[in-house]
Write an enzyme that holds these catalytic residues in place. Structure first.
Site, PDB file in Angstrom:
ATOM      1  N   LYS A   1       0.811  -1.228   0.000  1.00  0.00           N
ATOM      2  CA  LYS A   1       0.000   0.000   0.000  1.00  0.00           C
ATOM      3  C   LYS A   1       0.840   1.272   0.000  1.00  0.00           C
ATOM      4  O   LYS A   1       0.436   2.303  -0.530  1.00  0.00           O
ATOM      5  CB  LYS A   1      -0.940   0.003   1.209  1.00  0.00           C
ATOM      6  CG  LYS A   1      -1.975  -1.129   1.199  1.00  0.00           C
ATOM      7  CD  LYS A   1      -3.083  -0.882   0.210  1.00  0.00           C
ATOM      8  CE  LYS A   1      -4.157  -1.967   0.274  1.00  0.00           C
ATOM      9  NZ  LYS A   1      -5.151  -1.807  -0.804  1.00  0.00           N
TER      10      LYS A   1
ATOM     11  N   GLU B   1      -9.571   5.915   3.253  1.00  0.00           N
ATOM     12  CA  GLU B   1     -10.394   4.823   3.762  1.00  0.00           C
ATOM     13  C   GLU B   1      -9.470   3.648   3.993  1.00  0.00           C
ATOM     14  O   GLU B   1      -8.398   3.578   3.392  1.00  0.00           O
ATOM     15  CB  GLU B   1     -11.474   4.458   2.735  1.00  0.00           C
ATOM     16  CG  GLU B   1     -11.051   3.444   1.660  1.00  0.00           C
ATOM     17  CD  GLU B   1      -9.939   3.939   0.745  1.00  0.00           C
ATOM     18  OE1 GLU B   1      -9.744   5.157   0.648  1.00  0.00           O
ATOM     19  OE2 GLU B   1      -9.251   3.088   0.126  1.00  0.00           O
TER      20      GLU B   1
ATOM     21  N   SER C   1       1.611  -9.661  -1.062  1.00  0.00           N
ATOM     22  CA  SER C   1       1.248  -8.250  -0.875  1.00  0.00           C
ATOM     23  C   SER C   1       1.461  -7.732   0.540  1.00  0.00           C
ATOM     24  O   SER C   1       1.686  -6.540   0.730  1.00  0.00           O
ATOM     25  CB  SER C   1      -0.202  -8.035  -1.299  1.00  0.00           C
ATOM     26  OG  SER C   1      -1.073  -8.836  -0.528  1.00  0.00           O
TER      27      SER C   1
HETATM   28  C1  LIG Z   1      -1.739  -7.081   2.406  1.00  0.00           C
HETATM   29  C2  LIG Z   1      -2.884  -6.686   1.548  1.00  0.00           C
HETATM   30  N1  LIG Z   1      -3.042  -7.289   0.356  1.00  0.00           N
HETATM   31  C3  LIG Z   1      -4.073  -6.972  -0.445  1.00  0.00           C
HETATM   32  C4  LIG Z   1      -5.029  -6.042  -0.079  1.00  0.00           C
HETATM   33  C5  LIG Z   1      -6.178  -5.805  -1.006  1.00  0.00           C
HETATM   34  O1  LIG Z   1      -6.122  -4.577  -1.660  1.00  0.00           O
HETATM   35  P1  LIG Z   1      -5.769  -4.484  -3.193  1.00  0.00           P
HETATM   36  O2  LIG Z   1      -6.672  -5.397  -3.916  1.00  0.00           O
HETATM   37  O3  LIG Z   1      -6.013  -3.050  -3.545  1.00  0.00           O
HETATM   38  O4  LIG Z   1      -4.349  -4.847  -3.360  1.00  0.00           O
HETATM   39  C6  LIG Z   1      -4.890  -5.381   1.134  1.00  0.00           C
HETATM   40  C7  LIG Z   1      -5.878  -4.372   1.526  1.00  0.00           C
HETATM   41  O5  LIG Z   1      -6.021  -3.918   2.584  1.00  0.00           O
HETATM   42  C8  LIG Z   1      -3.799  -5.708   1.966  1.00  0.00           C
HETATM   43  O6  LIG Z   1      -3.632  -5.123   3.150  1.00  0.00           O
END
Ligand SMILES: Cc1ncc(COP(=O)(O)O)c(C=O)c1O
Lengths: 398, 260
Positions: free
Chosen positions: A92, A114, A380
């Site tokens: 993020k 948000e 992620s």
């Molecule tokens: C570690 C992590 N992966 C994925 C997401 C999902 O968001 P996005 O689809 O925008 O990557 C989040 C959202 O809070 C997250 O914290």
């Protein structure tokens, strides 16, 4: 200019998806952003500051790690793109570092955001602390409960966390409240959206700021495998920002299979799910025409996922287009399988993933990848924020 | 083609009261009794809110009424059925439908316009319908059914854009009183709001203006009327329906308290 997967039209359309369906109160802000974002992103001074912060503050490039034991288990070559090692623990921050620099150049002094899992809220609070800006984060009351550590982190960083009490009290409702705040504070405030959602230009802006993920992947893959192109890139999709970043520089490479993993909750057709690509139909949410979970009357359905970051009834318009065009394959993973993937990665590779990320990992068995195929999973985020949930479901996990 | 909105502004030049209420609130069948009570009590125009699950431009009062209305079973099909006979009871007062684009899109814009025109609706307010999309995709349909769109203007709306909105409008301009969602209090410094109203008045626009958002009683109504042909009240009326057995009577009393 001819629209491509990467580049929406001037009005922000990816095929039939996108646009900017916003009330007049938001028009001046969104229009200002639309007119300026590409120029600002292209400014050498912006790029210099952004690249410096990505390197020295976020800790980029993040490693691409060959997960040998996971590879053995799935009989394919699995690489993990370690976004969990970014400062604050998820991808993020790539977006918030860029947007805070943008906000400064637009002369804004107050930042709103948000958050679902709290990672975007933490990443926003972090860059606001760094830049000395006021920060207000909207978070669904349910999410504040299930992602408590991140609520404390935001407060420690000096942000004000405001509970969203409407609807299912999750990410959708937090986004509604952030938009209402922006309507009420049209002059001094910039809204840092946390995913590739919202009115144009946000989906494109956030995708560009996250695209560093796949830019690095290509270089790292070349070094490690002799080819810039893998056979598969796998990422979870809430709104779709980490997936957009992981897919971005492979979008126009048809040999690369893009796999987007959604949350099936208790089961796709259980009535408790967030599998938008399966259950969604075209509609408007948060200023964008996209695939959306809704009833026949066009009322937005309350989604469900154990993962606060995937608990959203829409997906970004880019992903709706990728689904519609068949460019990406969509897989949905139930809560329990995500939980099992948490323990698998923890025990095989010594990495505790976030619940969101665990959905992407749980899809490994469904890819059909062969022993010589290269699979990149976008890791992620890290799982620290989810420890309480992991404890609660220890029976499934341990 | 003539239209009840134009006639209302021709009949009365000053002090027009436009009342908003949410269809299906407080009970599913409140819509028509409220509408007739409001017009009998002296409301000059009526806006019927089409409830939406995620009303971005609305504050807590209208959000709450929308949630209740949806729980009560309100939707566009029910609303058009309720309004089927409305013109025999309320022949002249302009009726506008206000809501969000998504439910209208799912209903089908053309279907929606056809049904609205058939029951005698005069105007449509969809705050999240962008001007350019309206012109490109919907203007022709609206015109075919003699439905007048109403667009919002805010303190931040640029002068050229106000002129463009005025050109596209053949009803009235909805002047949002200040920054904020519906039902919000006026938090602007003394005089800031008046200067904005005055600036718009001085533009000598083609269309009459109604001021809305944050107008809630006789004093704020009269103040707004100094700068425009009239004003719009929504949240305050809905609040007046709380804790009452007889919603139409409460609505009447509310209108009287603003107008007397
Ligand atoms: C570690 C992590 N992966 C994925 C997401 C999902 O968001 P996005 O689809 O925008 O990557 C989040 C959202 O809070 C997250 O914290």
């Amino acid at each position: 200019m001819k629209p491509t997967y990467q580049q929406p039209t001037e009005r922000g359309y990816y095929g039939q998806f996108g646009g900017a369906f916003i009330p007049e109160m938001l028009y001046p802000n969104v229009e200002e952003l639309r007119q300026q974002y590409l120029d600002i992103l292209a400014e050498p001074e912006f790029q210099e500051e952004y690249q410096m912060l990505l390197r020295d503050y976020v800790g980029r490039p993040t490693p691409l790690f060959e997960a040998k034991r996971l590879s053995a288990k799935y009989n394919t070559r699995v690489f993990l793109k370690r976004e969990d090692l970014c400062h604050t623990g998820a991808h993020k921050v790539n977006n918030t570092v860029g947007q805070i620099l943008l906000a400064k150049r637009l002369g804004k002094t107050r930042i709103i955001a948000e958050t679902g899992a709290g990672q975007h809220g933490v990443a926003t609070a972090t860059v606001c602390a760094l830049m000395g800006m006021q920060c207000i984060v909207y978070m669904g009351e349910v999410d504040m409960e299930r992602q408590k550590p991140n609520v404390y982190r935001m407060r420690l960083l000096g942000a004000e966390v405001r509970a969203a009490m409407s609807g299912s009290r999750t990410l959708k409702d937090a986004t509604n409240e952030a938009i209402r705040d922006w309507i009420s504070n049209p002059v001094d405030t910039h809204y840092i959206i946390g995913s590739v959602v919202g009115p144009h230009p946000y989906p494109d802006l956030v995708a560009r700021l996250q695209s560093v993920i796949s830019e690095e992947m290509r270089k790292q893959l070349l070094e490690k495998t002799g080819s810039e192109l893998p056979q598969y890139v796998v990422a979870c999709v809430g709104g779709g920002s980490n997936a957009a970043g992981a897919f971005y520089h492979f979008l126009e490479e048809p040999s690369v299979q893009l796999v987007a993993v959604e949350a099936a909750g208790h089961g796709i057709h259980s009535g408790h799910s967030a599998a938008t690509s399966v259950l969604g139909t075209p509609g408007i949410i948060h200023g964008s025409r996209t695939l959306l979970m809704q009833d026949e009357e066009g009322q937005i359905t309350e989604p469900y996922s154990i993962s606060a970051g995937l608990d959203y009834p829409g997906i970004g318009p880019l992903h709706a287009f990728l689904a519609d065009a068949g460019r990406a394959r969509f897989i949905s993973i139930e809560d329990e399988d995500a939980l099992r993937a948490v323990s698998e990665l923890s025990r095989l590779e010594g990495i505790i993933p976030a619940l969101e990320t665990a959905h992407a990992l749980a899809a490994l068995g469904q890819l059909g990848a062969g022993p010589d195929d290269v699979v990149v999973v976008n890791l992620s985020g890290r799982g620290d924020k989810d420890l309480e949930t992991y404890l609660k479901y220890a029976d499934t996990i341990l | 083609m003539t239209n009840r909105i134009a006639q209302a502004f021709a009949r009365k030049k000053k002090g027009l009261l436009n009342i908003y209420f949410t269809a299906g609130y407080p009970t599913l069948d409140s819509t028509v009794p409220l509408l007739t009570a409001l017009t009998n009590a002296g409301a000059d125009l009526i806006e019927i809110g089409m409830p939406f699950s995620d009303p971005l431009a609305d504050g807590p009062v209208i959000q709450q009424s929308s949630t209740v209305a949806l729980k009560n079973g309100m939707n566009l099909r029910v609303l058009f059925r309720q309004l089927a006979d409305i013109r025999s009871q309320v022949p002249d007062t302009p009726i506008l439908l206000m809501g969000y684009l998504n439910p209208v899109m799912q209903f089908g814009v053309e279907n929606f316009c056809r049904e609205a025109a058939a029951v005698g609706v005069d105007g449509i307010i969809l705050p999240d319908l962008p001007l350019d999309d309206y012109v490109a995709e919907y203007q022709e349909i609206f015109q075919r059914y003699n439905l007048r769109p109403v667009f919002l203007i805010t303190p931040q709306t640029a002068t050229e854009r106000i002129r463009r909105i005025d050109d596209l409008t053949d009803s009235f301009l909805y002047l949002v009183s200040g920054p904020g969602t519906t039902g919000g209090a006026n938090t602007q410094a003394e005089g800031v709001q008046d200067a904005y109203f005055q600036r718009i008045e001085d533009m000598k626009l083609r269309n009459p203006r109604l001021i809305g958002f944050g107008i809630g009683d006789k004093a704020s109504f009269q103040h707004a009327c100094q700068f425009a042909e009239g004003a719009i009240i929504g949240s305050a009326l809905i609040r007046a329906l709380d804790d009452t057995e007889d919603a139409p009577a409460a609505a009447s009393r509310f209108v009287q308290s603003v107008l007397q």
